[in-house]
Design a protein around this motif. Structure first.
Motif, PDB file in Angstrom:
ATOM      1  N   VAL A 498       0.859  -1.184   0.000  1.00  0.00           N
ATOM      2  CA  VAL A 498       0.000   0.000   0.000  1.00  0.00           C
ATOM      3  C   VAL A 498       0.894   1.232   0.000  1.00  0.00           C
ATOM      4  CG1 VAL A 498      -1.759   1.311   1.238  1.00  0.00           C
ATOM      5  CG2 VAL A 498      -1.826  -1.199   1.256  1.00  0.00           C
ATOM      6  N   ALA A 499       0.732   2.088  -0.989  1.00  0.00           N
ATOM      7  CA  ALA A 499       1.461   3.351  -1.066  1.00  0.00           C
ATOM      8  C   ALA A 499       0.462   4.476  -0.864  1.00  0.00           C
ATOM      9  CB  ALA A 499       2.175   3.491  -2.407  1.00  0.00           C
ATOM     10  N   SER A 500       0.700   5.284   0.168  1.00  0.00           N
ATOM     11  CA  SER A 500      -0.288   6.269   0.588  1.00  0.00           C
ATOM     12  C   SER A 500       0.247   7.679   0.364  1.00  0.00           C
ATOM     13  CB  SER A 500      -0.602   6.039   2.073  1.00  0.00           C
ATOM     14  OG  SER A 500      -1.399   7.061   2.588  1.00  0.00           O
ATOM     15  N   SER A 501      -0.470   8.475  -0.416  1.00  0.00           N
ATOM     16  CA  SER A 501      -0.086   9.868  -0.627  1.00  0.00           C
ATOM     17  C   SER A 501      -1.215  10.609  -1.318  1.00  0.00           C
ATOM     18  CB  SER A 501       1.178   9.972  -1.482  1.00  0.00           C
ATOM     19  OG  SER A 501       1.425  11.317  -1.831  1.00  0.00           O
ATOM     20  N   ALA A 502      -1.454  11.840  -0.878  1.00  0.00           N
ATOM     21  CA  ALA A 502      -2.477  12.666  -1.523  1.00  0.00           C
ATOM     22  C   ALA A 502      -1.926  13.419  -2.725  1.00  0.00           C
ATOM     23  CB  ALA A 502      -3.044  13.666  -0.509  1.00  0.00           C
ATOM     24  N   THR A 503      -0.602  13.413  -2.896  1.00  0.00           N
ATOM     25  CA  THR A 503       0.018  14.176  -3.981  1.00  0.00           C
ATOM     26  C   THR A 503       0.990  13.304  -4.763  1.00  0.00           C
ATOM     27  OG1 THR A 503       1.706  14.987  -2.436  1.00  0.00           O
ATOM     28  CG2 THR A 503      -0.201  16.403  -2.817  1.00  0.00           C
ATOM     29  N   LEU A 504       0.542  12.124  -5.155  1.00  0.00           N
ATOM     30  CA  LEU A 504       1.395  11.177  -5.870  1.00  0.00           C
ATOM     31  C   LEU A 504       1.468  11.582  -7.346  1.00  0.00           C
ATOM     32  CD1 LEU A 504       3.061   8.580  -5.586  1.00  0.00           C
ATOM     33  CD2 LEU A 504       0.987   7.298  -6.090  1.00  0.00           C
ATOM     34  N   SER A 505       2.540  12.265  -7.707  1.00  0.00           N
ATOM     35  CA  SER A 505       2.664  12.802  -9.061  1.00  0.00           C
ATOM     36  C   SER A 505       2.899  11.685 -10.068  1.00  0.00           C
ATOM     37  CB  SER A 505       3.827  13.796  -9.125  1.00  0.00           C
ATOM     38  OG  SER A 505       5.059  13.129  -8.892  1.00  0.00           O
ATOM     39  N   SER A 506       2.720  12.016 -11.340  1.00  0.00           N
ATOM     40  CA  SER A 506       2.852  11.018 -12.400  1.00  0.00           C
ATOM     41  C   SER A 506       4.234  10.375 -12.441  1.00  0.00           C
ATOM     42  CB  SER A 506       2.523  11.645 -13.757  1.00  0.00           C
ATOM     43  OG  SER A 506       1.162  12.027 -13.791  1.00  0.00           O
ATOM     44  N   PRO A 507       5.349  11.146 -12.331  1.00  0.00           N
ATOM     45  CA  PRO A 507       6.666  10.492 -12.369  1.00  0.00           C
ATOM     46  C   PRO A 507       6.876   9.536 -11.208  1.00  0.00           C
ATOM     47  CG  PRO A 507       6.888  12.851 -12.733  1.00  0.00           C
ATOM     48  CD  PRO A 507       5.478  12.608 -12.316  1.00  0.00           C
ATOM     49  N   VAL A 508       6.414   9.926 -10.016  1.00  0.00           N
ATOM     50  CA  VAL A 508       6.579   9.047  -8.851  1.00  0.00           C
ATOM     51  C   VAL A 508       5.688   7.817  -8.993  1.00  0.00           C
ATOM     52  CG1 VAL A 508       6.371   8.879  -6.345  1.00  0.00           C
ATOM     53  CG2 VAL A 508       7.229  10.985  -7.376  1.00  0.00           C
ATOM     54  N   ALA A 509       4.466   8.017  -9.465  1.00  0.00           N
ATOM     55  CA  ALA A 509       3.559   6.880  -9.666  1.00  0.00           C
ATOM     56  C   ALA A 509       4.131   5.911 -10.694  1.00  0.00           C
ATOM     57  CB  ALA A 509       2.187   7.380 -10.110  1.00  0.00           C
ATOM     58  N   GLN A 510       4.689   6.437 -11.767  1.00  0.00           N
ATOM     59  CA  GLN A 510       5.253   5.568 -12.796  1.00  0.00           C
ATOM     60  C   GLN A 510       6.445   4.786 -12.254  1.00  0.00           C
ATOM     61  OE1 GLN A 510       5.990   7.429 -16.549  1.00  0.00           O
ATOM     62  NE2 GLN A 510       7.017   5.664 -17.422  1.00  0.00           N
ATOM     63  N   ALA A 511       7.302   5.461 -11.465  1.00  0.00           N
ATOM     64  CA  ALA A 511       8.445   4.769 -10.873  1.00  0.00           C
ATOM     65  C   ALA A 511       7.981   3.685  -9.912  1.00  0.00           C
ATOM     66  CB  ALA A 511       9.341   5.775 -10.151  1.00  0.00           C
ATOM     67  N   LEU A 512       6.941   3.970  -9.134  1.00  0.00           N
ATOM     68  CA  LEU A 512       6.402   2.998  -8.183  1.00  0.00           C
ATOM     69  C   LEU A 512       5.838   1.776  -8.907  1.00  0.00           C
ATOM     70  CD1 LEU A 512       5.488   2.154  -5.327  1.00  0.00           C
ATOM     71  CD2 LEU A 512       3.496   3.634  -5.621  1.00  0.00           C
ATOM     72  N   VAL A 513       5.048   2.009  -9.922  1.00  0.00           N
ATOM     73  CA  VAL A 513       4.463   0.900 -10.688  1.00  0.00           C
ATOM     74  C   VAL A 513       5.562   0.100 -11.394  1.00  0.00           C
ATOM     75  CG1 VAL A 513       2.921   0.299 -12.590  1.00  0.00           C
ATOM     76  CG2 VAL A 513       2.244   2.068 -10.957  1.00  0.00           C
ATOM     77  N   THR A 514       6.580   0.792 -11.886  1.00  0.00           N
ATOM     78  CA  THR A 514       7.692   0.108 -12.550  1.00  0.00           C
ATOM     79  C   THR A 514       8.402  -0.828 -11.591  1.00  0.00           C
ATOM     80  OG1 THR A 514       8.030   1.942 -14.092  1.00  0.00           O
ATOM     81  CG2 THR A 514       9.882   0.438 -13.749  1.00  0.00           C
TER      82      THR A 514
END
Length: 955
Positions: A498-514
C-alpha cells in the motif's frame, strides 16, 4: 551449491597463515588479503566446473586450483567469448547477464561478503568514473603496489598439506549435476530472483554456522574455515575445519530457501481483524467502507498486489491503509504488516494512534525508531498531543530504539539463532511482531544486498509481512529509488503493498508501478507462471471517486489509467469552495541596501498584508494572527527571525533542524498543542502564556510568526492563519499550503497565502547563479530551465489562476485537462532526471542488468545523505555561560572546538533559553543528548564555522 563452494578459497596458504597468525596477541596488522577468498573460490569453482564438463572422469578441486590461469582474472560469469580476463563486456560495451544456474551460483559465492566495485561512482577528484555501474574487481582484488608482500603464489599451491574430504567433493559433484539441469531456463527475471534468494540463504547460513563452536577433534586438521574462542573465552583458537564449514553451510542454506517460502510468523488476533472490519458509516470516512467492499470483491489467492491510496489530508489514511490490507488478506492467512514512514515523530504518532484506536497490546504492535531522545520527548508530550493523521520530520542516523521490545514475541525455532537472549530482543520484536510501525531506515536494508546480516533480517521482515509506505512522494528522487528497491523485493515475494499519498505525481507513480512490475515479473518466474504478471493487480482508492482495480498488463497502461483518474479527482477538487488563495509577492521592493535585505523586506510586506487579511479578535479585544513563513535553508531562517523580531507588533520564532534536540522537541510539543484548531475552542485564544504576551503588549495588533524550514512544510498537523512561501517546487507550495486553514476549513474571500516571486538564492547569489535549481523533491532542473524564473510566469498556467490570484489546491501540482503549471512540469522533469539511472538499475535495462551487484549504485541512491556530520554538545562552562564542544563519537568525550560560536539571542514567543532546555533534557532523562546538535561537517569545518543563536539555534 553456493554454500558448498563459498569458502573453497580459504584453502590457500595465505588464508591459512592468516588464521594461524590470529592466534597470536596483537597480530591484526597487515591481515587483509590482497585477493579476497570469495574471488579465489569463484575462480576455482568455475575452472573445476569447466574441467568436469570436459571429461567423464572425476576432477578434484585440487586439480582445478592448479589449472587456474590467473587468480586476478575476472570470474567467467562476468565474461563473454570475446572478452579477455579483465574486460567482462562485449564489443558493444554491455555486460553479460546472469542467465544460467552456474552464473547465479558464482554471483552468490563472489558477493556473499560484499558487493562488487566500484565503491563510488566518482573518484577522489569528484569526477564521474567511466561506466560506474559496471562490475569491477577493486573490492575483491587489491592493487599489487599496496600489497607488495602478497604475490599470487600465496594463493596458489592449494592443499599442500591436506585436500578436501572426498565426501565434500562428492557432494559438490552431485549438486553440480542437479544445478546443471536448470540450464534450459532462459528468463533473466528468473535468474535475478534466484540469485537474490540464494544470497540471502547463503549469508544467513554462513552467519549461523560460523557462530558454532566445533566440538570435534582438530589435531589432524590442516585446513580451517575460521577462528573462535576457547571454553574460557580467554584465547583465540582455530575453530571449524573447512570441510565441516562447507557441508553445514550448504545444508543450512538449502533449509533457508525452504523457510523463506514458508515463513510461519504470527498474525494479528481475530478480534483485531474484526475491529478493522467495523464500518465507518455515513460521513467523511464512508469512502473507506466503499474501498474495503471493492478490495474484498477483488481478493484472490496469492500474487503481488499494489494499492495506491490517494485520499486527501484528514480522510483517515492511516487506519484506512490497515483496513484495506485486512480486506485484501484472505481469512485463513495471517495478517501481518510493516508500516514504513520517513519521519521519526510521525512514526511515534502512528504507533500511538493505532494502539489506541485498535486497542492493540505490545504482543501485536511494535514501534522502531532511529532516535531514543525522540521517543523520550514524545512520551513527555503525550498528555498534550491529539491523535493526528500526519506529521513530518527527518529520522536521524544512529541506533534504533524499539517500543514493545519487552514482549517475548513468538518466532519459529529456526529463527531463534537470529534473536538469542535479551541482547537481541529488538531483532525478535522486529521479526515476530504482527504489526511493525517503523522509520523506513530499518526496512530499507532489505533492498541493500551489500548490508549482509542487516539485509537478511530486513528481507525476512519484508518477505513475511505486507508493506505500507506512507507519503511515498515525500522522498527526494535518489531516496525514492532506495525505497522502490524494497517495493521490488516485496513484490518478488508476492506481498501486498500500500502506497499512501495525496500528492502522488505522475513520475513518482510511474516509478512505483515500474518497481512493482519488476518484482511481479520475478515472482511469476519463481512460481513458474508465465501468466503471473497478469494476476498481479493495481488498485486505486481515494475519498472522492469510486475504487478501481486493474490487472498489471503493462506499466504504460497502468500509469495512463492512473493519470486519467487523478485528472477526474482534480476536477472535483477545483469545484470545491476555495479555502486557500494565494497572491504573488513581488521582490522588487524599495529601501534595501543589500539583496539579503531585499528578500527580508519582501517577506515583511507579505506578512503585514496577510495579517491585515486574516487577523481575528483575541479575547483581550486586540487583533491577532498567527502565520508561517517557509524558507528553504537554516541560515536565512534564523537571520529572518532576528530581523522580524525588531519590527513593532511582530513576534517571531524559528523552527528548523539545526537546533539542540531538547529545544526542538519543546517547540514541536508546543506547536502541536497550539495549532490543533479543529475544536469548538481555539487553543491560541485560550493559552495562558499567549494571553499574557498579548495583554501586556503595547500594540493593539500583534502578528505571531513561525519562520520554518521544510521540517514544517512536509506534513506537521498544524493550522496557521496564513503563510508566506519561499518557493522551491510546486510540491513545496502545496505541502506548505496544507498547514493553512487545515482544521477549521473556513471559506475565505481574501488571500491567506503569499508566494515570493523569486527565491532567496536567485537574489543574493551572483549573476551566474540560477533560480530554483534545488526543488523540494528533486536535485536539479534540466539545464535549459536554469534561469531567473519568476513565479508569476511559472504559475500563470496553473489550474485555478485568475486575476493574479491562485486558488491553491493539489491541481497546482497535478494539473487539469492538460493544463499544468510550468513549474510543475519542471518538477516532474527534475524527478525523472534524478531518479532515471537508479530506475534503470531496478529495471535491469540493457547495459544495467548486472548493476544491482555494484556497490556504487547503493551509494548513489541511498535513503539518507551519507555526508558526514559533526555533533556538538552545549554545556555550561559556568553557571550562566554555555559553550559548544565537539563530541568524540567513539569516546563521547567533549573536545574544545572554536568553529562553533554561541551568540546572544533575543527572546520572543515560542522560545526558550539554553538553561531551560537543559532542565527539560534532564527531566526526561536525556541530559546530554538533549543538548546536542548535528552540523554538516563542511559547515563545522568551514572558514566561518557555526554562529549559533542562543535562542534561535544554528545559522
Amino acid at each position: 551449491m553456493a554454500g558448498l563452494a563459498h569458502d573453497i578459497g580459504k584453502a590457500s596458504p595465505r588464508f591459512q597463515e592468516k588464521l594461524r597468525a590470529a592466534l597470536k596477541p596483537k597480530s591484526h596488522e597487515g591481515m587483509a588479503d590482497r585477493i579476497r577468498h570469495e574471488w579465489v573460490s569463484t575462480r576455482v569453482l568455475e575452472t573445476w566446473r569447466a574441467m568436469q564438463k570436459e571429461t567423464d572422469a572425476k576432477v578434484s578441486i585440487e586439480q582445478a586450483w592448479n589449472r587456474v590461469q590467473s587468480m586476478e582474472a575476472y570470474p567467467g560469469f562476468l565474461e563473454n567469448e570475446d572478452a579477455d580476463g579483465f574486460d567482462p563486456y562485449d564489443e558493444d560495451d554491455n555486460p553479460v547477464s546472469i542467465d544460467n544456474p552456474h552464473a547465479a551460483v558464482d554471483a552468490a559465492v563472489l558477493t556473499h561478503h560484499g558487493l562488487m566495485g566500484p565503491q563510488r561512482s566518482k573518484d577522489a577528484d569528484g569526477k564521474t568514473n567511466h561506466a560506474p555501474y559496471k562490475p569491477q574487481s577493486q573490492r575483491h582484488v587489491r592493487s599489487k603496489a599496496d600489497y607488495p608482500d602478497q604475490g599470487v603464489q600465496l594463493y596458489d599451491h592449494i592443499f599442500e598439506k591436506q585436500a578436501l574430504d572426498p565426501k565434500t567433493e562428492k557432494h559438490l559433484r552431485g549438486m553440480l549435476r542437479r544445478v546443471s539441469q536448470l540450464e534450459g531456463q532462459p528468463d533473466a527475471d528468473y535468474w535475478r530472483a534466484v540469485t537474490l534468494l540464494s544470497r540471502v540463504a547463503l549469508i544467513a547460513a554462513d552467519h549461523e554456522v560460523s557462530k558454532r563452536v566445533f566440538s570435534g577433534n582438530t589435531e589432524s586438521v590442516a585446513l580451517f574455515a575460521n577462528t573462535g574462542r576457547d571454553e574460557s573465552g580467554a584465547s583465540t583458537i582455530l575453530n571449524q575445519p573447512l570441510d565441516y564449514h562447507l557441508e553445514h553451510v550448504g545444508k543450512k542454506a538449502q533449509e533457508w530457501v525452504y523457510r523463506l517460502d514458508r515463513l510461519n510468523l504470527p498474525g494479528l488476533h481475530a478480534t483485531t481483524r474484526e475491529r478493522l472490519q467495523e464500518r465507518a458509516g455515513p460521513g467523511r470516512f464512508q469512502w473507506q467502507d466503499q474501498a474495503v467492499d471493492h478490495l474484498e470483491a477483488h481478493r484472490q489467492e496469492g500474487g503481488p498486489w499494489l494499492l495506491l491510496n490517494n485520499a486527501e489530508t484528514g480522510a483517515g489514511k492511516t487506519r484506512a491503509n490497515l483496513r484495506a490490507l485486512e480486506a485484501m488478506t484472505p481469512d485463513h492467512e495471517p495478517m501481518r504488516a510493516s508500516l514504513a514512514l520517513n519521519l521519526r515523530s510521525l512514526t511515534l504518532q502512528t504507533h500511538d494512534a493505532l494502539k489506541n484506536q485498535l486497542h492493540l497490546g505490545e504482543e501485536e504492535l511494535a514501534c522502531l525508531i532511529g532516535d531514543s531522545f525522540a521517543r523520550a520527548a514524545f512520551d513527555d508530550a503525550r498528555e498534550f498531543r491529539a491523535d493526528n493523521d500526519e506529521d513530518e520530520d527527518e529520522t536521524e542516523a544512529g541506533g534504533f530504539d524499539v517500543i514493545g521490545e519487552g514482549v517475548d514475541h513468538e518466532i519459529p525455532e529456526w529463527l531463534e539463532q537470529w534473536a538469542p537472549g535479551a541482547a537481541e530482543a529488538r531483532t525478535r520484536t522486529m521479526l515476530g511482531s504482527p504489526l511493525l510501525v517503523s522509520t523506513i531506515d530499518y526496512l530499507i536494508q532489505c533492498g541493500e544486498p551489500g548490508r549482509q546480516g542487516h539485509h537478511v533480517k530486513a528481507f525476512l521482515r519484508v518477505a513475511g509481512s505486507d508493506l505500507v509506505l506512507d507519503e511515498i512522494d515525500s522522498y527526494e528522487p535518489k531516496a525514492l529509488v532506495a525505497v522502490l528497491r524494497v517495493v521490488t523485493l516485496a513484490a518478488m515475494m508476492g506481498r501486498k503493498i500500500v502506497a499512501s499519498s495525496a500528492t502522488l505525481s505522475s513520475p513518482v507513480a510511474q516509478a512505483l508501478v515500474t518497481a512493482f512490475a519488476v518484482g511481479a515479473r520475478m515472482n511469476a518466474a519463481l512460481m513458474e507462471n508465465p501468466e503471473g504478471t497478469k494476476s498481479a493487480r493495481v488498485s486505486v482508492v481515494d475519498n472522492r471517486l469510486k475504487p478501481e482495480t486493474k490487472p498489471l498488463e503493462s506499466v504504460e497502461s497502468i500509469t495512463s489509467w492512473y493519470g486519467a483518474r487523478v485528472n477526474r479527482m482534480m476536477g472535483e477538487v477545483l469545484a470545491d469552495t476555495p479555502r486557500r488563495r494565494a497572491f504573488i509577492q513581488s521582490v522588487e521592493v524599495e529601501g534595501a541596501d543589500t539583496e539579503e535585505e531585499r528578500f527580508q523586506i519582501a517577506v515583511g510586506l507579505a506578512v503585514r498584508q496577510l495579517h491585515g487579511f486574516q487577523k481575528w479578535e483575541h479575547p483581550s479585544g486586540k487583533k491577532v494572527s498567527f502565520g508561517l513563513v517557509r524558507v528553504a535553508n537554516v541560515p536565512p531562517c534564523v537571520e529572518l527571525t532576528r530581523v522580524l523580531n525588531t519590527k513593532p507588533g511582530l513576534y517571531a520564532s524559528s523552527y528548523h533542524s539545526m537546533d539542540i534536540k531538547a529545544r526542538r522537541a519543546m517547540k514541536e510539543a508546543r506547536l502541536d498543542r497550539l495549532f490543533q484548531r479543529g475544536g469548538e475552542r481555539d487553543p491560541l485564544a485560550d493559552d495562558p502564556e499567549l494571553d499574557r504576551i498579548i495583554r501586556e503588549a503595547e500594540e493593539d495588533e500583534l502578528t505571531f510568526v513561525v519562520v520554518a524550514t521544510p521540517v514544517e512544510e512536509i506534513g506537521r498537523d498544524h493550522d496557521f492563519d496564513w503563510a508566506v512561501i519561499e518557493p522551491s517546487s510546486t510540491q513545496s507550495i502545496v505541502q506548505t499550503a496544507g498547514r493553512v486553514n487545515r482544521h477549521r476549513r473556513n471559506v475565505i474571500d481574501r488571500p491567506n497565502i503569499a508566494i515570493l516571486d523569486r527565491n532567496r538564492r536567485s537574489l543574493v547569489k551572483g549573476e551566474g547563479e540560477a533560480c530554483f535549481i534545488m526543488p523540494g523533491n528533486g536535485y536539479a532542473y534540466p539545464d535549459a530551465d536554469k534561469k531567473r524564473h519568476r513565479m508569476r510566469d511559472l504559475l500563470a498556467s496553473a489550474p485555478g489562476w485568475e486575476d493574479d490570484v491562485l486558488t491553491l489546491t493539489a491541481a497546482v501540482h497535478f494539473g487539469l485537462d492538460g493544463q499544468k503549471a510550468r513549474f510543475a512540469e519542471m518538477d516532474d522533469k527534475a524527478v525523472e532526471r534524478t531518479a532515471r539511472t537508479g530506475m534503470e538499475v531496478i529495471e535491469g535495462d540493457e547495459g544495467m542488468n548486472m548493476a544491482w551487484l555494484v556497490m556504487a549504485h547503493y551509494r548513489d541512491f541511498q535513503l539518507r545523505d551519507s555526508d558526514s556530520s559533526v555533533t556538538f554538545e552545549l554545556a555550561p562552562r559556568d553557571s550562566a555561560q554555555f559553550e559548544a564542544y565537539r563530541l568524540d563519537r567513539e569516546t563521547q568525550a567533549l573536545l574544545d572546538d572554536h568553529s562553533f560560536k554561541v551568540e546572544p539571542g533575543q527572546r520572543s514567543w515560542l522560545s526558550w533559553g539554553l538553561s531551560e532546555a537543559k532542565e527539560y533534557a534532564e527531566r526526561i532523562g536525556m541530559p546530554r543528548q538533549g543538548m546536542q546538535v548535528e552540523v554538516a561537517e563542511a559547515v563545522a569545518n568551514g572558514r566561518s564555522g557555526v554562529a549559533f543563536d542562543e535562542i534561535e539555534g544554528g545559522r
